[in-house]
Design a protein around this motif. Structure first.
Motif, PDB file in Angstrom:
ATOM      1  N   ALA A 187       0.827  -1.211   0.000  1.00 33.15           N
ATOM      2  CA  ALA A 187       0.000   0.000   0.000  1.00 33.15           C
ATOM      3  C   ALA A 187       0.855   1.253   0.000  1.00 33.15           C
ATOM      4  O   ALA A 187       0.438   2.306  -0.476  1.00 33.15           O
ATOM      5  N   ILE A 188       2.046   1.124   0.559  1.00 33.22           N
ATOM      6  CA  ILE A 188       2.959   2.258   0.735  1.00 33.22           C
ATOM      7  C   ILE A 188       4.176   2.033  -0.154  1.00 33.22           C
ATOM      8  O   ILE A 188       4.716   0.928  -0.191  1.00 33.22           O
ATOM      9  N   PRO A 189       4.638   3.071  -0.878  1.00 30.29           N
ATOM     10  CA  PRO A 189       5.826   2.880  -1.722  1.00 30.29           C
ATOM     11  C   PRO A 189       7.030   2.414  -0.895  1.00 30.29           C
ATOM     12  O   PRO A 189       7.196   2.812   0.256  1.00 30.29           O
TER      13      PRO A 189
ATOM     14  N   PHE B 116      -1.610   3.633 -11.431  1.00 31.32           N
ATOM     15  CA  PHE B 116      -2.625   2.598 -11.646  1.00 31.32           C
ATOM     16  C   PHE B 116      -3.889   2.951 -10.877  1.00 31.32           C
ATOM     17  O   PHE B 116      -4.752   3.649 -11.397  1.00 31.32           O
ATOM     18  N   GLN B 117      -3.967   2.553  -9.608  1.00 33.80           N
ATOM     19  CA  GLN B 117      -5.200   2.806  -8.852  1.00 33.80           C
ATOM     20  C   GLN B 117      -5.058   3.998  -7.917  1.00 33.80           C
ATOM     21  O   GLN B 117      -5.994   4.327  -7.194  1.00 33.80           O
ATOM     22  N   ALA B 118      -3.888   4.651  -7.948  1.00 34.38           N
ATOM     23  CA  ALA B 118      -3.644   5.732  -6.996  1.00 34.38           C
ATOM     24  C   ALA B 118      -4.365   7.013  -7.383  1.00 34.38           C
ATOM     25  O   ALA B 118      -4.365   7.977  -6.616  1.00 34.38           O
ATOM     26  N   THR B 119      -4.945   7.054  -8.580  1.00 28.28           N
ATOM     27  CA  THR B 119      -5.720   8.183  -9.130  1.00 28.28           C
ATOM     28  C   THR B 119      -4.859   9.404  -9.467  1.00 28.28           C
ATOM     29  O   THR B 119      -5.386  10.445  -9.813  1.00 28.28           O
TER      30      THR B 119
ATOM     31  N   GLN C 285       2.409   3.538  -7.258  1.00 27.08           N
ATOM     32  CA  GLN C 285       1.829   2.828  -8.406  1.00 27.08           C
ATOM     33  C   GLN C 285       2.205   3.444  -9.759  1.00 27.08           C
ATOM     34  O   GLN C 285       1.379   3.516 -10.679  1.00 27.08           O
TER      35      GLN C 285
ATOM     36  N   TRP D 225      -7.696  -0.019 -18.327  1.00 26.55           N
ATOM     37  CA  TRP D 225      -6.548   0.881 -18.211  1.00 26.55           C
ATOM     38  C   TRP D 225      -5.789   0.871 -19.536  1.00 26.55           C
ATOM     39  O   TRP D 225      -5.786  -0.118 -20.261  1.00 26.55           O
TER      40      TRP D 225
ATOM     41  N   MET E  17      -8.007   5.264 -12.927  1.00 26.33           N
ATOM     42  CA  MET E  17      -6.988   4.472 -13.627  1.00 26.33           C
ATOM     43  C   MET E  17      -6.203   5.297 -14.661  1.00 26.33           C
ATOM     44  O   MET E  17      -6.204   4.970 -15.853  1.00 26.33           O
TER      45      MET E  17
END
Lengths: 214, 420
Positions: free
Chosen positions: B69-71, B118-121, B101, B194, B144
């Motif tokens: 979840a976290i880079p 990707f899903q991080a908007t 992401q 995507w 996406m």
């Protein structure tokens, strides 16, 4: 029984543990989690309707939800002010802390309804819940433990996924899984999962998390 | 695992499909899945089996892994990169961390690196002041936004079903302008929705449209690559029979469009192979869902078609390697034999008992698609049988001829350079 459960849990978490826990500080997470106890319970076991238990929850799942709350992707007026100031480090530590708490396997008050349980089991099979949540429904990585969770919370979560008011990790896995569920399906599968109780066998689950057969 | 029987209503929605299927033998109508895409609700909720297909008991649990979840922190990344193997003379280093992401990358004219997610908007801008790099989130809240491109000072971003243009982007990093919708004749689903953007010299952009499931008869608007004029919004179909493509580039030698394609899942660990394709004629059909890897008729969806009807891949890259972003190498930093080679970022497996891919592949091939050979260029992101510490997903050449690699698992950008 308890020993077996420990072995099982160790097997489930061993893979992600090497990766996710590298920088985690459980004690710092515990300190940060003081504010959580008011709703999620003293040891991460919730006694409040609609609020999930977090004890023993998958570390990566906790992290993802905190990130979703923080970014506003999962809108929640109660969580928003609390998570707004969390750093990435706090998120990692909170995930590790809740994961470290003993999992609640005490079946909720009231006996399981056999008819509802049977229907719920069928729903779980049809919607392939165990593909991600594993055979014992205690999850893996970002797929959360859903066994022995509060029944009212499971209903809420599935309803929210169905109406796309909360995001799914893994693109849209839960959005899609929940899209075809009726209210009755949701009630049944939530009842089934909430009343599973302690795992009865460990063999099947160990097999699914172990190294692949060649 | 039993096949779900279609509801009568769904069969009725596509009567021609079954009329066409039956005379050729093969699977019976009851064995086939089809999808009624005539209502908006289909696009809001694609079929629940789009990726969890007809798996066998042995394949159970091979679900797509979700990354951290976290880079990953810079310190951990530095450590991880020591495990990456490259040919002699090449080195890999961390270019930027804290890019959640990170997906497709594109350069601004003044050296700003734009990065989709990707899903991080988010869309990010990475700027470099004397070697000190800053990652700034310049756009939030998109659906996406994997595909981005820069042209004539404007940043183009895909918001799943809209192509957006942000004018004068590089001078507006502190406050991006309101976007202009350039093109929006696209379905709104996220699954395989995507995208990846490649602009050509005439100001058109190539856009892939993946089907919202693993394998099935594609709804009319998908399983294709379109070509859209950025000025007028005019769109043309340039390729059909394409599954999930999230990478491509224009051959500097011919001007032709080449693209990577992810093959269907759940057939087996070792088939079918993912592909590198080359479009030489408008509207060419690459075979999905009837034929895979140029020579495997689909067990259900061949439907009387032969593989010889379709354009075969230039190269079969391997099963479940997941080729995504790709680039022809036009720089002069690498040795001369790398000129016009194709570098492909392979995202790596999920639907395989032992992961493969998760690396950078090098393909040497002439402009006609002949004499192709491939080799592993950079590898080492897979740990154990089924885990990653990173997953490469796009490649971009820097002005000095080095290559940047984005990684959406670790949320990082790497740089690969060569020195004698």
């Amino acid at each position: 029984m308890k020993f077996l459960r420990m072995v099982l849990l160790a097997a489930i978490v061993s893979l992600p543990a090497q990766r996710a826990h590298a920088a985690a500080d459980v004690a710092a997470g515990q300190e940060k989690a003081k504010v959580c106890a008011a709703c999620h319970g003293e040891n991460g076991v919730s006694s409040m309707p609609g609020i999930p238990s977090l004890a023993g929850q998958q570390d990566q799942f906790i992290q993802w939800q905190l990130v979703f709350f923080r970014s506003g992707q999962r809108p929640n007026p109660a969580m928003a002010p609390i998570v707004g100031e969390l750093s990435d480090e706090d998120v990692v530590n909170l995930g590790a802390y809740f994961h470290s708490l003993p999992y609640n396997t005490k079946v909720a008050d009231g006996a399981a309804n056999a008819e509802l349980t049977a229907k719920g089991k069928t729903v779980a099979v049809d919607h392939r819940c165990s593909s991600c949540h594993k055979d014992d429904f205690r999850g893996e990585r970002a797929a959360p433990a859903i066994a022995d969770q509060r029944e009212d919370y499971l209903v809420k979560a599935l309803t929210d996924y169905r109406s796309v008011t909360r995001p799914s990790v893994g693109v849209a896995a839960m959005t899609e899984a929940a899209a075809g569920l009726s209210d009755d399906d949701i009630a049944a599968v939530a009842h089934y999962l909430a009343t599973l109780g302690p795992p009865k066998t460990v063999g099947a689950s160990l097999k699914t998390v172990g190294p692949a057969k060649k | 695992m039993t096949t779900r029987v279609l509801r009568a209503g769904l069969v009725a929605a596509l009567p021609l499909l079954f009329a066409a299927a039956l005379p050729f033998g093969g699977a019976s109508a009851a064995d086939l899945k089809s999808y009624d895409s005539s209502k908006p609700s289909f696009w809001a909720h694609p079929p629940p089996d789009w990726f969890l297909g007809d798996e066998t008991e042995a394949q159970k649990g091979l679900a797509p892994p979700v990354g951290p979840a976290i880079p990953t922190t810079a310190a951990e990344l530095q450590d991880n990169l020591k495990k990456i193997k490259l040919p002699p003379g090449f080195k890999i280093e961390l270019y930027a961390s804290g890019v959640p992401q990170a997906r497709q990358m594109a350069w601004g004219a003044n050296g700003t690196l734009f990065v989709g997610s990707f899903q991080a908007t988010n869309v990010y801008a990475i700027t470099d002041q004397g070697g000190k790099r800053t990652v700034k989130t310049i756009i939030k809240g998109l659906n996406m936004p994997t595909g981005i491109a820069v042209r004539d000072g404007a940043l183009y971003v895909i918001d799943v079903n809209k192509l957006l243009r942000y004018d004068n982007a590089e001078a507006s990093l502190d406050k991006m302008p309101d976007p202009v919708v350039v093109y929006d004749d696209m379905p709104s689903y996220a699954a395989h929705g995507w995208k990846y953007l490649v602009t050509d010299k005439n100001g058109w952009v190539y856009i892939p449209f993946g089907p919202p499931f693993n394998v099935g008869i594609p709804p009319t608007s998908v399983s294709q690559i379109r070509h859209v004029d950025l000025k007028s919004g005019l769109a043309e179909i340039v390729a059909l029979g394409v599954r999930n493509s999230v990478g491509g580039d224009i051959d500097p030698r011919s001007g032709d469009y080449w693209f990577t394609e992810n093959a269907r899942d759940w057939l087996s660990d070792d088939t079918p192979s993912d592909k590198l394709n080359h479009i030489t004629r408008m509207g060419e059909d690459f075979g999905y869902p009837h034929c895979h890897q140029g020579n495997i008729p689909d067990p259900k969806f061949a439907m009387g078609h032969k593989c010889s009807e379709f354009t075969p891949p230039v190269v079969n890259l391997g099963a479940h390697v997941a080729p995504l972003g790709m680039k022809f190498y036009t720089g002069s930093q690498f040795p001369a034999e790398y000129k016009n080679n194709i570098f492909i970022a392979e995202h790596g497996s999920w639907n395989r008992h032992k992961y493969q891919g998760g690396r950078i592949e090098r393909v040497v091939v002439d402009a006609e698609g002949k004499h192709a050979k491939q080799e592993v260029f950079a590898t080492g992101w897979i740990t154990g049988d089924r885990d990653y510490f990173g997953r490469p997903d796009d490649i971009l050449q820097a002005s000095d001829g080095s290559l940047l690699i984005s990684d959406d698992w670790a949320g990082a950008i790497y740089r690969i350079s060569y020195a004698k």
